[in-house]
Structures are given as C-alpha cells and as structure tokens.
Motif scaffolding. Structure first.
Motif, PDB file in Angstrom:
ATOM      1  N   PRO A 290      99.076  47.003 -59.966  1.00  0.00           N
ATOM      2  CA  PRO A 290     100.247  46.515 -59.249  1.00  0.00           C
ATOM      3  C   PRO A 290      99.926  45.255 -58.446  1.00  0.00           C
ATOM      4  O   PRO A 290      98.801  45.070 -57.984  1.00  0.00           O
ATOM      5  CB  PRO A 290     100.619  47.676 -58.321  1.00  0.00           C
ATOM      6  CG  PRO A 290      99.398  48.509 -58.222  1.00  0.00           C
ATOM      7  CD  PRO A 290      98.617  48.296 -59.482  1.00  0.00           C
ATOM      8  N   PHE A 291     100.937  44.397 -58.287  1.00  0.00           N
ATOM      9  CA  PHE A 291     100.754  43.188 -57.484  1.00  0.00           C
ATOM     10  C   PHE A 291     100.622  43.533 -56.006  1.00  0.00           C
ATOM     11  O   PHE A 291      99.922  42.866 -55.267  1.00  0.00           O
ATOM     12  CB  PHE A 291     101.952  42.243 -57.667  1.00  0.00           C
ATOM     13  CG  PHE A 291     101.993  41.603 -59.019  1.00  0.00           C
ATOM     14  CD1 PHE A 291     101.022  40.700 -59.420  1.00  0.00           C
ATOM     15  CD2 PHE A 291     103.010  41.905 -59.905  1.00  0.00           C
ATOM     16  CE1 PHE A 291     101.061  40.104 -60.661  1.00  0.00           C
ATOM     17  CE2 PHE A 291     103.060  41.312 -61.154  1.00  0.00           C
ATOM     18  CZ  PHE A 291     102.084  40.416 -61.533  1.00  0.00           C
ATOM     19  N   ILE A 292     101.319  44.573 -55.590  1.00  0.00           N
ATOM     20  CA  ILE A 292     101.280  45.000 -54.193  1.00  0.00           C
ATOM     21  C   ILE A 292     100.622  46.366 -54.146  1.00  0.00           C
ATOM     22  O   ILE A 292     101.064  47.293 -54.816  1.00  0.00           O
ATOM     23  CB  ILE A 292     102.703  45.069 -53.599  1.00  0.00           C
ATOM     24  CG1 ILE A 292     103.370  43.700 -53.667  1.00  0.00           C
ATOM     25  CG2 ILE A 292     102.670  45.598 -52.181  1.00  0.00           C
ATOM     26  CD1 ILE A 292     104.823  43.702 -53.260  1.00  0.00           C
ATOM     27  N   ALA A 293      99.584  46.493 -53.358  1.00  0.00           N
ATOM     28  CA  ALA A 293      98.854  47.755 -53.275  1.00  0.00           C
ATOM     29  C   ALA A 293      99.717  48.835 -52.629  1.00  0.00           C
ATOM     30  O   ALA A 293     100.358  48.580 -51.598  1.00  0.00           O
ATOM     31  CB  ALA A 293      97.577  47.563 -52.466  1.00  0.00           C
ATOM     32  N   PRO A 294      99.778  50.023 -53.229  1.00  0.00           N
ATOM     33  CA  PRO A 294     100.540  51.114 -52.637  1.00  0.00           C
ATOM     34  C   PRO A 294     100.023  51.440 -51.243  1.00  0.00           C
ATOM     35  O   PRO A 294      98.827  51.468 -51.001  1.00  0.00           O
ATOM     36  CB  PRO A 294     100.289  52.290 -53.596  1.00  0.00           C
ATOM     37  CG  PRO A 294      99.868  51.664 -54.876  1.00  0.00           C
ATOM     38  CD  PRO A 294      99.162  50.399 -54.496  1.00  0.00           C
TER      39      PRO A 294
END
Length: 96
Positions: free
Chosen positions: A75-79
C-alpha cells in the motif's frame, strides 16, 4: 476447480508442502493431489523456501515461512499511520 499457484498458497498449505516433502518424501504430484495446488506451484514454493533457509532442516524451513503472505503491491499509505487515519476520516466524512 481452480488450483492455487505458488503466490496464492496460504500459510497452512505452505507448511504442509514442507512437511509432506521432508517428512513423508511425497512427490510433487502427491502433494498437489493432497493439497489442491499445482505440482509446479508446490515445487517452486519449496525450492524458494529451501533456498531462503539454505538448508533442508524441517524446523529451519518452517521458521522462514512468512505468516503474512502479501498479494499484490504494498500500500502507498501504511495501515495505522497518521496518513491512513486522515484518509479514513475523509472517507467517513464524504459518505455522510
């Protein structure tokens, strides 16, 4: 019935491939029939795992199995990050 490829094998199946091959000396065809995966998928997975562990010791092979098997790109944004929380907040706000 669709058979799983090497990248689709869940953790329990991956562990069983290692177990069947080392403990019971099953052929790739026997393993595929038992687990519902393609013989080349089982072989490819086992060989990659053996190369990663650099041994054919059962415990060493099982220790290098990744419990979280990722599919697709990261993912581009870390959970759980602040950016992730902001995106979630915006989505929730947009849906109301």
């Amino acid at each position: 019935m669709k058979t799983a490829g090497a990248s689709d094998l869940p953790l329990p199946i991956r562990a069983l491939i290692v177990e069947y091959r080392l403990q019971f000396r099953c052929s790739w065809v026997e393993i595929s029939q038992k687990l519902g995966c393609h013989p080349w998928a089982a072989q490819k997975f086992y060989e990659r795992t053996r190369d990663l562990a650099n041994t054919e010791d059962l415990h060493a092979l099982l220790s290098v199995l990744d419990p979280i098997h990722h599919h697709g790109p990261q993912p581009f944004i870390a959970p759980g990050s602040e950016a992730s929380k902001e995106v979630r907040s915006q989505i929730l706000h947009h849906n109301t």
